[in-house]
Design a protein around this motif. Structure first.
Motif, mmCIF file in Angstrom:
data_model
loop_
_atom_site.group_PDB
_atom_site.id
_atom_site.type_symbol
_atom_site.label_atom_id
_atom_site.label_comp_id
_atom_site.label_asym_id
_atom_site.label_seq_id
_atom_site.Cartn_x
_atom_site.Cartn_y
_atom_site.Cartn_z
ATOM 1 N N PHE A 11 0.850 -1.186 0.000
ATOM 2 C CA PHE A 11 0.000 0.000 0.000
ATOM 3 C C PHE A 11 0.888 1.239 0.000
ATOM 4 O O PHE A 11 2.057 1.181 0.367
ATOM 5 C CB PHE A 11 -0.889 0.028 1.245
ATOM 6 N N ARG A 12 0.299 2.382 -0.379
ATOM 7 C CA ARG A 12 1.087 3.619 -0.358
ATOM 8 C C ARG A 12 0.186 4.811 -0.059
ATOM 9 O O ARG A 12 -1.009 4.826 -0.380
ATOM 10 C CB ARG A 12 1.807 3.825 -1.685
ATOM 11 N N PHE A 13 0.770 5.803 0.566
ATOM 12 C CA PHE A 13 0.134 7.109 0.729
ATOM 13 C C PHE A 13 1.037 8.082 -0.007
ATOM 14 O O PHE A 13 2.253 8.099 0.218
ATOM 15 C CB PHE A 13 0.012 7.482 2.205
ATOM 16 N N ALA A 14 0.457 8.883 -0.921
ATOM 17 C CA ALA A 14 1.287 9.681 -1.823
ATOM 18 C C ALA A 14 0.832 11.143 -1.872
ATOM 19 O O ALA A 14 0.203 11.579 -2.839
ATOM 20 C CB ALA A 14 1.256 9.067 -3.226
ATOM 21 N N PRO A 15 1.162 11.923 -0.855
ATOM 22 C CA PRO A 15 0.772 13.337 -0.840
ATOM 23 C C PRO A 15 1.726 14.216 -1.645
ATOM 24 O O PRO A 15 2.858 13.840 -1.927
ATOM 25 C CB PRO A 15 0.853 13.681 0.649
ATOM 26 N N SER A 16 1.236 15.396 -1.993
ATOM 27 C CA SER A 16 2.074 16.407 -2.643
ATOM 28 C C SER A 16 2.440 17.461 -1.610
ATOM 29 O O SER A 16 1.566 17.954 -0.889
ATOM 30 C CB SER A 16 1.328 17.073 -3.806
ATOM 31 N N PRO A 17 3.712 17.839 -1.525
ATOM 32 C CA PRO A 17 4.133 18.837 -0.539
ATOM 33 C C PRO A 17 3.875 20.270 -1.012
ATOM 34 O O PRO A 17 4.787 21.088 -1.126
ATOM 35 C CB PRO A 17 5.631 18.550 -0.390
ATOM 36 N N ASN A 18 2.616 20.565 -1.292
ATOM 37 C CA ASN A 18 2.249 21.905 -1.753
ATOM 38 C C ASN A 18 1.310 22.601 -0.762
ATOM 39 O O ASN A 18 0.617 23.545 -1.097
ATOM 40 C CB ASN A 18 1.602 21.848 -3.142
ATOM 41 N N GLY A 19 1.294 22.083 0.462
ATOM 42 C CA GLY A 19 0.465 22.650 1.514
ATOM 43 C C GLY A 19 0.454 21.701 2.700
ATOM 44 O O GLY A 19 1.071 20.629 2.656
ATOM 45 N N LEU A 20 -0.245 22.099 3.757
ATOM 46 C CA LEU A 20 -0.319 21.270 4.949
ATOM 47 C C LEU A 20 -1.398 20.195 4.809
ATOM 48 O O LEU A 20 -2.453 20.434 4.207
ATOM 49 C CB LEU A 20 -0.623 22.145 6.175
ATOM 50 N N LEU A 21 -1.134 19.021 5.338
ATOM 51 C CA LEU A 21 -2.118 17.937 5.301
ATOM 52 C C LEU A 21 -3.320 18.288 6.168
ATOM 53 O O LEU A 21 -3.181 18.848 7.261
ATOM 54 C CB LEU A 21 -1.489 16.629 5.795
ATOM 55 N N HIS A 22 -4.529 17.935 5.687
ATOM 56 C CA HIS A 22 -5.743 18.180 6.457
ATOM 57 C C HIS A 22 -6.380 16.852 6.863
ATOM 58 O O HIS A 22 -5.793 15.775 6.667
ATOM 59 C CB HIS A 22 -6.725 19.064 5.671
ATOM 60 N N LEU A 23 -7.569 16.895 7.428
ATOM 61 C CA LEU A 23 -8.220 15.687 7.929
ATOM 62 C C LEU A 23 -8.467 14.657 6.835
ATOM 63 O O LEU A 23 -8.412 13.451 7.088
ATOM 64 C CB LEU A 23 -9.545 16.045 8.601
ATOM 65 N N GLY A 24 -8.743 15.115 5.622
ATOM 66 C CA GLY A 24 -8.949 14.177 4.520
ATOM 67 C C GLY A 24 -7.703 13.369 4.221
ATOM 68 O O GLY A 24 -7.777 12.168 3.947
ATOM 69 N N HIS A 25 -6.541 14.042 4.272
ATOM 70 C CA HIS A 25 -5.281 13.324 4.078
ATOM 71 C C HIS A 25 -5.049 12.332 5.219
ATOM 72 O O HIS A 25 -4.580 11.211 4.996
ATOM 73 C CB HIS A 25 -4.101 14.307 4.025
ATOM 74 N N ALA A 26 -5.361 12.756 6.439
ATOM 75 C CA ALA A 26 -5.175 11.870 7.594
ATOM 76 C C ALA A 26 -6.012 10.609 7.427
ATOM 77 O O ALA A 26 -5.548 9.495 7.701
ATOM 78 C CB ALA A 26 -5.554 12.600 8.879
ATOM 79 N N LEU A 27 -7.260 10.774 6.968
ATOM 80 C CA LEU A 27 -8.130 9.613 6.757
ATOM 81 C C LEU A 27 -7.508 8.645 5.760
ATOM 82 O O LEU A 27 -7.431 7.436 6.006
ATOM 83 C CB LEU A 27 -9.501 10.073 6.260
ATOM 84 N N THR A 275 -8.326 23.487 7.781
ATOM 85 C CA THR A 275 -7.467 23.279 8.945
ATOM 86 C C THR A 275 -6.558 22.071 8.778
ATOM 87 O O THR A 275 -7.011 20.965 8.481
ATOM 88 C CB THR A 275 -8.329 23.110 10.206
ATOM 89 N N GLY A 276 -5.264 22.277 8.995
ATOM 90 C CA GLY A 276 -4.291 21.212 8.856
ATOM 91 C C GLY A 276 -4.182 20.363 10.106
ATOM 92 O O GLY A 276 -4.602 20.757 11.198
ATOM 93 N N ILE A 277 -3.604 19.167 9.922
ATOM 94 C CA ILE A 277 -3.393 18.258 11.048
ATOM 95 C C ILE A 277 -2.566 18.939 12.132
ATOM 96 O O ILE A 277 -2.823 18.787 13.329
ATOM 97 C CB ILE A 277 -2.687 16.975 10.556
ATOM 98 N N ALA A 278 -1.569 19.713 11.731
ATOM 99 C CA ALA A 278 -0.674 20.370 12.693
ATOM 100 C C ALA A 278 -1.438 21.285 13.636
ATOM 101 O O ALA A 278 -1.084 21.413 14.817
ATOM 102 C CB ALA A 278 0.394 21.156 11.943
#
Length: 298
Positions: A11-27, A275-278
Motif C-alpha cells: 500500500f502507499r500514501f502519496a501526498p504532494s508537498p504543496n500545503g499542509l495535510l488536512h483531515l482528509g489526508h489523515a483519513l 485546517t491542517g493536522i498540525a
C-alpha cells in the motif's frame, strides 16, 4: 516495463508537498496504513513533488511530522517523484513511438473561447467527470511532420494522449477491481470509460509529467498491489487503467474511500485553507482524538 508481482500486499500514501495535510489526508493515510497492517502488507510513503513551482521543502517536512504524530510507520527510503523524471520521460516516449500522443498548443483562454462559441449555437460541449471541457484536439489531425514542426517552432506545448486512438488498440474490455465504493456505491468489476476524459495531458512544458502518467509508473515500479484513495479519484481510474494496459504495467486492486466534507458540503482542500493536522496537534488534541474526529466527520 513489466514488473514481477510482489510477495505480499503493498500500500502507499502519496501526498504532494504543496500545503499542509488536512483531515482528509489523515483519513487516507490511516486507511492505507491500517489495511496494510491487517493484511500483513507493506506501507510506503511517496512524495509527489513534480510541480516544483508549488512544492516546498517545509511542506514535505510537515508531512513527515504529521504522519509520525499520527503514529504511522512507513518504509525507508521515501520515494520522491522529482528523483525519477527520466522514468516518466521514457514512458511518454514509449507512447509517442506508438503514435498515441500529440503536441497541443491551445491556451486555456483559447479553449474557453472555442467552447463558448460552440455553446453559443445551442450545443453543449462535452465535459469530463470533473466538469472540465474536453480538449478540442485540433492538433490531433495534423500529420506527424506538421506536429514535429509545431514542436520545433518552440511554441509552449503539452503532450496529450489520443484517448480514442488508444482505446481502439485494446483487444479486451478495460476493467478494474473495486473493493471500496464509487459515488453511487459501485463495487466489484468496474467497466473503465477513459473516453469520458478526452485527451488528457501527460506532460507540459512546465511540468515533465502529469499526475496520470507518473502515478501509474510509480505504482508499478514500487509494486503497489492496492491503490487506496479518496472517491474524488474514482473516475480517474479509467485513465490509469488505460495507461497501465498501454504500457504493460500490472493492475492493482482499487479501493476508493469516503471523503471528509467541510461545513459547506465540499471536500477539504489545501488551497481553500482547510485546517491542517498540525493545527490540531498545536491545540493539544491527541492522535486518538483526531482518529475519532475523522470517523465522526467521514
Amino acid at each position: 516495463m513489466p514488473v514481477p508481482p510482489p510477495a505480499q500486499p503493498v500500500f502507499r500514501f502519496a501526498p504532494s508537498p504543496n500545503g499542509l495535510l488536512h483531515l482528509g489526508h489523515a483519513l487516507s493515510a490511516i486507511i492505507n496504513h491500517d489495511m496494510a497492517g491487517a493484511m500483513g502488507g507493506r506501507f510506503l510513503l511517496r512524495i509527489e513533488d513534480i510541480d516544483r513551482t508549488r512544492c516546498r521543502p517545509e511542506f514535505e517536512a510537515a508531512i513527515f511530522e504529521d504522519l509520525a504524530w499520527l503514529g504511522l510507520i512507513w518504509e525507508q527510503p521515501v520515494r520522491r517523484q522529482s528523483d525519477h523524471l527520466d522514468l516518466y520521460a521514457a514512458a511518454l516516449e514509449r507512447l509517442r513511438t506508438m503514435g498515441l500522443v500529440y503536441p497541443s498548443v491551445m491556451t486555456r483562454g483559447e479553449i474557453k473561447t472555442a467552447v463558448a462559441a460552440h455553446e453559443a449555437s445551442g450545443q453543449a460541449w462535452p465535459r469530463d467527470p470533473d466538469g472540465t471541457p474536453l480538449y478540442p484536439g485540433r492538433e490531433r489531425e495534423l500529420t506527424a511532420s506538421e506536429q514535429a514542426d509545431l514542436v520545433a517552432g518552440g511554441c509552449p506545448h503539452a503532450w496529450r494522449l489520443d484517448v480514442a486512438k488508444a482505446v481502439g488498440r485494446l483487444a479486451e474490455p478495460l476493467l478494474w477491481r473495486e473493493t471500496g465504493a464509487g459515488p453511487a456505491g459501485e463495487t466489484g468489476p468496474i467497466a473503465a470509460d477513459p473516453r469520458a476524459w478526452g485527451d488528457v495531458v501527460l506532460s507540459r512544458s512546465d511540468a515533465p509529467s502529469s499526475y496520470h502518467l507518473s502515478v501509474v509508473v510509480d505504482d508499478a515500479l514500487q509494486g503497489i498491489t492496492h491503490v487506496v484513495r479518496g472517491r474524488d479519484l474514482y473516475h480517474a481510474t479509467s485513465i490509469h487503467r488505460l495507461l497501465q494496459r498501454l504500457l504493460d504495467l500490472p493492475e492493482p486492486v482499487y479501493h476508493h474511500h469516503r471523503l471528509i466534507l467541510g461545513p459547506d458540503g465540499r471536500k477539504l482542500s489545501k488551497s481553500n485553507g482547510d485546517t491542517g493536522i498540525a493545527a490540531f496537534r498545536v491545540a493539544g488534541r491527541s492522535p486518538a482524538e483526531l482518529r475519532a474526529m475523522i470517523v465522526e466527520a467521514a
